[in-house]
Design an enzyme around this catalytic site. Sequence first.
Site, PDB file in Angstrom:
ATOM      1  CG  HIS A  99      -1.643   1.290   1.445  1.00 59.85           C
ATOM      2  ND1 HIS A  99      -2.720   1.561   0.801  1.00 59.85           N
ATOM      3  CD2 HIS A  99      -1.245   2.014   2.428  1.00 59.85           C
ATOM      4  CE1 HIS A  99      -3.170   2.885   1.059  1.00 59.85           C
ATOM      5  NE2 HIS A  99      -2.508   2.964   2.246  1.00 59.85           N
ATOM      6  CB  CYS A 109      -3.342   2.657  -2.566  1.00 61.61           C
ATOM      7  SG  CYS A 109      -2.275   1.138  -2.634  1.00 61.61           S
TER       8      CYS A 109
END
Length: 167
Positions: A37, A107
């Site tokens: 992420h 993301c």
Amino acid sequence: MEEPLALHPVKLYVYDLSKGMARRLSPIMLGKSTAGHTSIIVHKDEFFYGSGGISSCAPGGTLLGPPDTVVDLGNTEVTEEIFLEYLSSLGESVFRGESYNLFEHNCNTFSNEVAQFLTGKKIPSYITDLPSEVLATPFGQALRPLLDSIQIQPPGGNTFSRHNGQS
């Protein structure tokens, strides 16, 4: 005489969502190590995108804890007010929660878009190229149906809106 514009540091936080498992297993299964992420740090806040849309928190304020890696992306002259207007626009159009897709709109896509807006530079290609590299492997193809169903939203942030995103 005009005052010079203030420069604001821009950082990329990189997290390993698997807490080390992906780093250990991905070289065996995929032939390379994987990142996880990402989020953008600017104007004293952390901004990220997941299945809940754009969120913000204090840097390192999600339940993921501190990032595994911090990448310095440079500085921006974009003011906080302009940046928050830009994020609000993204949240209402391109980066709505229902648009999230683990491989094609995630993301890292968000971090790359925001980094370019703020600094004119992309995030490192070893991060943005990862989904296509994973899908190019036989293991990635076998896992795709399962992975397509995954929705990621790091816990601990607040869904971004023009009203709660202002400091």
